[in-house]
Design a protein around this motif. Structure first.
Motif, PDB file in Angstrom:
ATOM      1  N   VAL A   3      -5.223  -4.227  11.874  1.00 35.50           N
ATOM      2  CA  VAL A   3      -4.092  -5.048  11.441  1.00 35.50           C
ATOM      3  C   VAL A   3      -2.776  -4.322  11.694  1.00 35.50           C
ATOM      4  O   VAL A   3      -1.811  -4.910  12.199  1.00 35.50           O
ATOM      5  N   ILE A   4      -2.740  -3.026  11.356  1.00 32.81           N
ATOM      6  CA  ILE A   4      -1.516  -2.244  11.530  1.00 32.81           C
ATOM      7  C   ILE A   4      -1.265  -1.959  13.010  1.00 32.81           C
ATOM      8  O   ILE A   4      -0.121  -2.019  13.475  1.00 32.81           O
ATOM      9  N   ASP A   5      -2.316  -1.638  13.748  1.00 35.63           N
ATOM     10  CA  ASP A   5      -2.146  -1.398  15.178  1.00 35.63           C
ATOM     11  C   ASP A   5      -1.582  -2.627  15.873  1.00 35.63           C
ATOM     12  O   ASP A   5      -0.686  -2.518  16.730  1.00 35.63           O
ATOM     13  N   GLY A 291       6.739  -5.949   8.104  1.00 38.47           N
ATOM     14  CA  GLY A 291       5.330  -6.244   7.859  1.00 38.47           C
ATOM     15  C   GLY A 291       5.154  -7.305   6.793  1.00 38.47           C
ATOM     16  O   GLY A 291       4.296  -8.199   6.912  1.00 38.47           O
ATOM     17  N   ALA A 292       5.986  -7.221   5.751  1.00 37.76           N
ATOM     18  CA  ALA A 292       5.913  -8.225   4.684  1.00 37.76           C
ATOM     19  C   ALA A 292       6.293  -9.606   5.210  1.00 37.76           C
ATOM     20  O   ALA A 292       5.676 -10.621   4.850  1.00 37.76           O
ATOM     21  N   ALA A 293       7.314  -9.655   6.064  1.00 35.32           N
ATOM     22  CA  ALA A 293       7.736 -10.925   6.650  1.00 35.32           C
ATOM     23  C   ALA A 293       6.639 -11.529   7.524  1.00 35.32           C
ATOM     24  O   ALA A 293       6.520 -12.758   7.635  1.00 35.32           O
ATOM     25  N   GLU A 294       5.831 -10.666   8.117  1.00 39.47           N
ATOM     26  CA  GLU A 294       4.723 -11.133   8.949  1.00 39.47           C
ATOM     27  C   GLU A 294       3.448 -11.377   8.137  1.00 39.47           C
ATOM     28  O   GLU A 294       2.422 -11.788   8.685  1.00 39.47           O
ATOM     29  N   GLY A 295       3.505 -11.049   6.832  1.00 40.54           N
ATOM     30  CA  GLY A 295       2.387 -11.357   5.947  1.00 40.54           C
ATOM     31  C   GLY A 295       1.194 -10.432   6.056  1.00 40.54           C
ATOM     32  O   GLY A 295       0.060 -10.862   5.808  1.00 40.54           O
ATOM     33  N   ILE A 296       1.415  -9.148   6.368  1.00 41.05           N
ATOM     34  CA  ILE A 296       0.270  -8.247   6.550  1.00 41.05           C
ATOM     35  C   ILE A 296      -0.231  -7.648   5.241  1.00 41.05           C
ATOM     36  O   ILE A 296      -1.298  -7.028   5.207  1.00 41.05           O
ATOM     37  N   SER A 298      -0.732  -8.172   0.749  1.00 41.36           N
ATOM     38  CA  SER A 298      -1.134  -9.230  -0.179  1.00 41.36           C
ATOM     39  C   SER A 298       0.093 -10.089  -0.503  1.00 41.36           C
ATOM     40  O   SER A 298       1.236  -9.640  -0.341  1.00 41.36           O
ATOM     41  N   PRO A 299      -0.107 -11.330  -0.961  1.00 39.62           N
ATOM     42  CA  PRO A 299       1.033 -12.212  -1.256  1.00 39.62           C
ATOM     43  C   PRO A 299       2.057 -11.575  -2.199  1.00 39.62           C
ATOM     44  O   PRO A 299       3.267 -11.690  -1.973  1.00 39.62           O
ATOM     45  N   ARG A 300       1.581 -10.910  -3.243  1.00 44.17           N
ATOM     46  CA  ARG A 300       2.511 -10.284  -4.195  1.00 44.17           C
ATOM     47  C   ARG A 300       3.292  -9.150  -3.533  1.00 44.17           C
ATOM     48  O   ARG A 300       4.517  -9.062  -3.685  1.00 44.17           O
ATOM     49  N   ALA A 301       2.596  -8.297  -2.793  1.00 40.95           N
ATOM     50  CA  ALA A 301       3.262  -7.172  -2.128  1.00 40.95           C
ATOM     51  C   ALA A 301       4.235  -7.665  -1.064  1.00 40.95           C
ATOM     52  O   ALA A 301       5.335  -7.116  -0.912  1.00 40.95           O
ATOM     53  N   ASN A 302       3.843  -8.711  -0.325  1.00 42.55           N
ATOM     54  CA  ASN A 302       4.746  -9.280   0.684  1.00 42.55           C
ATOM     55  C   ASN A 302       6.058  -9.715   0.041  1.00 42.55           C
ATOM     56  O   ASN A 302       7.149  -9.404   0.544  1.00 42.55           O
ATOM     57  N   VAL A 344      -2.977   1.539   1.271  1.00 39.04           N
ATOM     58  CA  VAL A 344      -3.414   2.153   2.526  1.00 39.04           C
ATOM     59  C   VAL A 344      -2.509   1.733   3.677  1.00 39.04           C
ATOM     60  O   VAL A 344      -2.104   2.553   4.511  1.00 39.04           O
ATOM     61  N   LYS A 345      -2.143   0.454   3.726  1.00 34.79           N
ATOM     62  CA  LYS A 345      -1.287  -0.045   4.811  1.00 34.79           C
ATOM     63  C   LYS A 345       0.110   0.558   4.732  1.00 34.79           C
ATOM     64  O   LYS A 345       0.690   0.981   5.742  1.00 34.79           O
ATOM     65  N   ILE A 346       0.668   0.588   3.516  1.00 35.89           N
ATOM     66  CA  ILE A 346       1.998   1.182   3.337  1.00 35.89           C
ATOM     67  C   ILE A 346       1.977   2.651   3.719  1.00 35.89           C
ATOM     68  O   ILE A 346       2.871   3.145   4.425  1.00 35.89           O
ATOM     69  N   TYR A 347       0.958   3.347   3.253  1.00 30.27           N
ATOM     70  CA  TYR A 347       0.841   4.780   3.553  1.00 30.27           C
ATOM     71  C   TYR A 347       0.758   4.997   5.069  1.00 30.27           C
ATOM     72  O   TYR A 347       1.443   5.858   5.629  1.00 30.27           O
ATOM     73  N   PHE A 348      -0.059   4.211   5.738  1.00 30.77           N
ATOM     74  CA  PHE A 348      -0.275   4.402   7.171  1.00 30.77           C
ATOM     75  C   PHE A 348       0.990   4.093   7.969  1.00 30.77           C
ATOM     76  O   PHE A 348       1.331   4.808   8.923  1.00 30.77           O
ATOM     77  N   ILE A 349       1.708   3.050   7.589  1.00 25.79           N
ATOM     78  CA  ILE A 349       2.957   2.711   8.292  1.00 25.79           C
ATOM     79  C   ILE A 349       3.970   3.845   8.159  1.00 25.79           C
ATOM     80  O   ILE A 349       4.565   4.280   9.151  1.00 25.79           O
ATOM     81  N   CYS A 350       4.154   4.346   6.951  1.00 25.88           N
ATOM     82  CA  CYS A 350       5.117   5.434   6.735  1.00 25.88           C
ATOM     83  C   CYS A 350       4.674   6.706   7.451  1.00 25.88           C
ATOM     84  O   CYS A 350       5.496   7.412   8.062  1.00 25.88           O
ATOM     85  N   LYS A 351       3.393   7.005   7.387  1.00 21.46           N
ATOM     86  CA  LYS A 351       2.864   8.192   8.064  1.00 21.46           C
ATOM     87  C   LYS A 351       3.123   8.111   9.563  1.00 21.46           C
ATOM     88  O   LYS A 351       3.485   9.121  10.199  1.00 21.46           O
TER      89      LYS A 351
END
Length: 437
Positions: A3-5, A291-296, A298-302, A344-351
């Motif tokens: 998803v992130i890639d 990423g939030a705008a693209e909906g990657i 959860s709904p709350r996190a987006n 995990v997604k947030i961590y990976f994007i920042c990393k």
């Protein structure tokens, strides 16, 4: 993390950018910056300092030093004893003027003069490290080319910085200081490498890198410099300040372009915004909101990320270091009860943003090392002197840079280097600059 890639691909973000490829692009830009048509050929300034490192250090000399950086203003008094060993006699720090509000040139220099009052007439020379793009003149004076890091001095390019400070000191009735020598912070860091030499460890050349609020590199050029063809310095080795952060040759992601659009210098300092501490936190924030705008998530996190503030580079770096899913800067946004997919997604994007910054910074250093033409023997490596808050404290930045350089330079090209850091690099290098030939 498919998803992130896929998210990165859609936004043209290449966190695994090939370092040899990036180095070759930067090296070509550097070469063009030394040509006679440099003003149109290169995005880097490639500023000659008209000086090379001395054969020996000064002895029994005092110098007042100034380090005007992206966040802090530092000043002190350095004494080289009778054996040439430097000692920092006094040192103090203040907020950098013109960061919180716009200033006239006179207000700026008067603020500096007030800061320097405890050092009144302690030496005949002030060595002024101004951590911005400055055109250095053969007499040691300097004039600002362009200010980065969001400093608010709209008319600073209209004056010589050394003359502006001397006039301010005269208004304050200083009598002993006769000269102000200008030096760039990256050149100062390069020059500090001379204090790392011992009888057992000699260096073939020197490179300086500052990765802090901004990004820049400096190296020693040994070939003829075509843009100096009509000067006596045409065929003389000298220190070159690259202004690496201005390079526009590395492909930008959509995140980078978004960040540039909101910058005071949206048409310059592209590479700096991809690597430095002034911008990495905001770049991560932009990537997360995209990423939030693209909906990657959860709904709350987006929903919450779309309305989130810009996180600082320090906050993101600490988040990555601590790896604490229960309590972190995103705890109000993501579920803290377990290691959630959002975490995990947030961590990976920042990393990955930090990973790319380290790779590009390694490419900057690699290009400078290659340009020296030195370091072909392990007995006489190139000394890479490094400084800056992002280099020293950023999440795995220093470690990634070293590993990347070892692979790119030593294993593949047979270029040997050592990476040196010194807490007083800028101070000592600035002090030494007052005595360079």
């Amino acid at each position: 993390m498919k998803v992130i890639d896929d998210f990165f691909k859609r936004n043209n973000f290449d966190y695994k950018i090939d370092i040899e490829y990036a180095s070759s692009i930067l090296l070509e830009d550097m070469k063009k910056g030394l040509e006679s048509n440099f003003e149109t050929a290169s995005s880097m300034d490639m500023i000659p300092l008209w000086k090379n490192l001395p054969d020996s250090v000064p002895k029994d000399k005092k110098v007042i030093i100034i380090d005007a950086g992206g966040t802090n203003f530092r000043a002190g008094l350095v004494y080289f004893d009778k054996k040439g060993v430097p000692e920092i006699i006094s040192f103090f720090k203040h907020p950098m003027p013109a960061i919180d509000r716009e200033m006239t040139n006179e207000e700026f220099f008067d603020s500096i003069a007030e800061y320097l009052e405890p050092l009144r007439d302690e030496a005949e020379v002030i060595s002024f490290c101004f951590s911005y793009a400055v055109k250095i003149f053969p007499d040691g004076g300097g004039q600002a080319i362009k200010l980065s890091k969001e400093i608010k001095l709209p008319h600073i390019a209209d004056c010589k910085i050394n003359e502006g400070l001397l006039q301010a000191l005269s208004r304050k009735n200083w009598t002993r200081v006769k000269k102000v020598i200008m030096v760039n912070d990256t050149a100062a860091v390069l020059q500090s490498g001379i204090f790392s030499e011992t009888n057992e460890q000699r260096f073939d050349s020197h490179v300086g890198i500052v990765l802090g609020t901004g990004l820049n590199s400096a190296y020693i050029e040994y070939d003829k410099i075509e843009k100096l063809k009509d000067t006596e310095f045409y065929n003389k080795p000298q220190i070159i300040v690259c202004e690496s952060g201005k390079s526009n040759k590395i492909p930008q992601s959509k995140f980078d372009k978004n960040l540039s659009e909101n910058s005071n210098l949206k048409n310059e300092y592209f590479l700096e915004r991809m690597c430095s501490g002034r911008y990495l936190g905001e770049l991560c924030s932009i990537a997360l909101r995209t990423g939030a705008a693209e909906g990657i998530f959860s709904p709350r996190a987006n929903k919450m990320l779309l309305n989130s503030r810009n996180f600082s580079s320090e906050e993101i770096s600490l988040f990555l270091k601590e790896q604490n899913h229960k309590k972190n800067i995103f705890s109000d946004i993501i579920d803290s009860g377990a290691v959630s997919a959002d975490y995990v997604k947030i961590y990976f994007i920042c990393k990955c943003v930090f990973e790319r910054a380290a790779r590009l910074s390694a490419a900057v250093i690699g290009a400078a090392c290659i340009k020296t033409g030195k370091g072909k023997s392990p007995d006489r490596p190139i000394c890479v002197s490094a400084d800056g808050s992002m280099f020293l404290k950023g999440f795995l930045i220093k470690e990634r840079i070293f590993k990347s350089l070892h692979t790119c330079l030593t294993e593949k090209k047979g270029i040997y280097f050592v990476l040196k850091t010194n807490d007083d690099a800028v101070t000592l290098g600035t002090a030494l600059a007052a005595f360079l030939n």
